[in-house]
Motif scaffolding. Structure first.
Motif, PDB file in Angstrom:
ATOM      1  N   SER A 293       0.823  -1.214   0.000  1.00 38.06           N
ATOM      2  CA  SER A 293       0.000   0.000   0.000  1.00 38.06           C
ATOM      3  C   SER A 293       0.856   1.263   0.000  1.00 38.06           C
ATOM      4  N   THR A 294       1.930   1.258   0.812  1.00 37.36           N
ATOM      5  CA  THR A 294       2.777   2.461   0.877  1.00 37.36           C
ATOM      6  C   THR A 294       3.496   2.696  -0.448  1.00 37.36           C
ATOM      7  N   MET A 297       0.741   4.060  -2.658  1.00 40.58           N
ATOM      8  CA  MET A 297       0.314   5.400  -2.260  1.00 40.58           C
ATOM      9  C   MET A 297       1.322   6.447  -2.722  1.00 40.58           C
ATOM     10  N   LEU A 323       2.065   7.200   8.591  1.00 41.47           N
ATOM     11  CA  LEU A 323       1.039   6.261   9.050  1.00 41.47           C
ATOM     12  C   LEU A 323       1.301   5.821  10.485  1.00 41.47           C
ATOM     13  N   ARG A 326       0.603   8.423  12.959  1.00 39.21           N
ATOM     14  CA  ARG A 326      -0.785   8.879  12.892  1.00 39.21           C
ATOM     15  C   ARG A 326      -0.926  10.284  12.311  1.00 39.21           C
ATOM     16  N   PRO A 329      -4.560   9.255   8.110  1.00 44.50           N
ATOM     17  CA  PRO A 329      -5.437   8.153   8.524  1.00 44.50           C
ATOM     18  C   PRO A 329      -4.849   6.800   8.146  1.00 44.50           C
ATOM     19  N   THR A 330      -4.873   5.859   9.091  1.00 44.50           N
ATOM     20  CA  THR A 330      -4.293   4.537   8.843  1.00 44.50           C
ATOM     21  C   THR A 330      -5.254   3.605   8.129  1.00 44.50           C
ATOM     22  N   GLN A 331      -6.534   3.913   8.173  1.00 40.31           N
ATOM     23  CA  GLN A 331      -7.552   3.094   7.501  1.00 40.31           C
ATOM     24  C   GLN A 331      -7.444   1.621   7.889  1.00 40.31           C
ATOM     25  N   GLY A 332      -7.071   1.392   9.154  1.00 38.82           N
ATOM     26  CA  GLY A 332      -7.016   0.030   9.683  1.00 38.82           C
ATOM     27  C   GLY A 332      -5.807  -0.777   9.246  1.00 38.82           C
ATOM     28  N   MET A 333      -4.865  -0.177   8.510  1.00 36.93           N
ATOM     29  CA  MET A 333      -3.722  -0.941   7.995  1.00 36.93           C
ATOM     30  C   MET A 333      -2.756  -1.389   9.089  1.00 36.93           C
ATOM     31  N   ASP A 335      -3.848  -2.325  12.204  1.00 38.09           N
ATOM     32  CA  ASP A 335      -4.561  -3.089  13.218  1.00 38.09           C
ATOM     33  C   ASP A 335      -4.009  -4.494  13.399  1.00 38.09           C
TER      34      ASP A 335
END
Length: 367
Positions: A293-294, A297, A323, A326, A329-333, A335
């Motif tokens: 993702s990074t 992105m 990320l 913070r 937004p981390t969008q749950g990545m 968790d």
């Protein structure tokens, strides 16, 4: 003869130019050894030159042995005892030898001045070169240390040009550091090359210097910087050889392939002691997804050249840091990795460093 013509040098002037002259500072009346460097005669004390167990110590000892064992008479007198028969030093400049004598005869306040911003960097440069050649080990180490101190000051920036009159050029400084294997001075020179490369200056020159001196780190950065300039620039840069252009094409292809592999090859992270068993498996899975993702992105945020793997990785490092801290937004990545998220920063930084340090390996000759 027209007024604009340049008259040829007269035989009388040629003779005057060829006659050796006494050095104004180091033709010492009570000296016992005469040396000729270029067209300058120096008269100094032999005991001074034998300090530090230098090459002169061995040379004079051998000369003494030859004299004592020789039965042949020499009408000109022993070498080094007169202006008519001086010891001739080949491959040195008068400036270099003058710098050596300055260090050997200098008073403590003069040596202390060499460690201040008012230091004569040309003199220190010449001193380091000639002491390396004649094995004045402690003086060489002192001169190199002084130069390193000067060139690690943030305000000091040597010129790149070879004919800089205010001090050694960056090319000369790099050559000296490589010759003397002085790692700290070489690092200082490399840092300045990197700054020039980042601004798009003297890239082909850096490529040539790095190849000639086999400086792998600088070579990788220089080729990478030139690659980013584009094919049109390579083809029109007179300093680049055909072989170097081929290496640029090879590097562009190899780095492109690396970028295609990277999303499926996340760096290994260190897990927290609390992250074991099934939790560790979930952590690795989450990290792999975060890594992909990074990278993606970063590609969406900025338009970066396809083969600029270093630029893309550095952007991914910034996104990862934002990320984890913070800032976005981390969008749950994060968790799935509650105990190891801080460790991903060192993993990404390590990957950036790994690619940077291995850049030269991508710009190789095509088999």
């Amino acid at each position: 003869m027209h007024s604009g013509d340049v008259s040829p040098t007269t035989p009388k002037l040629q003779l005057q130019l060829s006659i050796p002259h006494h050095d104004p500072a180091y033709y010492i009346p009570d000296g016992n050894t005469v040396l000729l460097v270029e067209n300058t005669l120096f008269r100094v004390h032999r005991s001074i030159l034998t300090k530090d167990k230098s090459t002169f110590d061995s040379m004079f000892s051998l000369d003494s042995d030859l004299r004592s064992s020789s039965s042949t008479s020499v009408t000109a007198g022993p070498e080094g005892e007169s202006d008519d028969n001086p010891i001739r030093l080949q491959g040195d400049t008068a400036q270099e030898f003058r710098a050596l004598l300055w260090a050997l005869y200098a008073l403590p306040p003069e040596l202390t001045l060499a460690l201040t911003p008012k230091a004569n960097t040309s003199q220190l440069f010449n001193l380091a070169r000639i002491t390396h050649k004649y094995e004045f080990r402690s003086i060489e180490a002192w001169a190199l240390s002084a130069l390193t101190t000067i060139y690690t000051r943030p305000t000091h920036s040597p010129s790149v040009q070879v004919d800089d009159v205010e001090g050694p050029s960056l090319v000369q400084l790099t050559e000296l550091a490589s010759l003397c294997e002085q790692r700290d001075l070489l690092d200082a020179a490399t840092l300045r090359w990197k700054r020039l490369l980042a601004s798009g200056k003297d890239i082909a020159l850096a490529v040539g210097v790095a190849e000639r001196l086999n400086l792998r780190t600088l070579l990788g950065f220089a080729y990478h910087a030139m690659m980013l300039q584009g094919r049109e620039v390579w083809d029109n840069d007179a300093l680049l050889t055909r072989a170097q252009r081929i290496r640029l094409l090879s590097g562009h292809y190899a780095l492109g392939r690396l970028w295609e592999r990277l999303p499926s090859e996340p760096p290994v992270i260190s897990h927290s002691p609390r992250c074991t068993g099934g939790a560790q498996a979930r952590c690795n899975q989450a990290w792999a997804a975060l890594w992909r993702s990074t990278l993606d992105m970063g590609r969406q945020v900025l338009l970066i050249q396809y083969a600029d793997v270093v630029g893309k990785l550095m952007l991914a490092e910034s996104v990862t840091k934002a990320l984890v801290e913070r800032e976005i937004p981390t969008q749950g990545m994060l968790d799935g990795m509650p105990w190891c998220k801080d460790n991903v920063l060192s993993a990404v930084a390590g990957k950036v460093k790994e690619v940077q340090e291995s850049l030269a390996d991508y710009f190789t000759d095509v088999a």
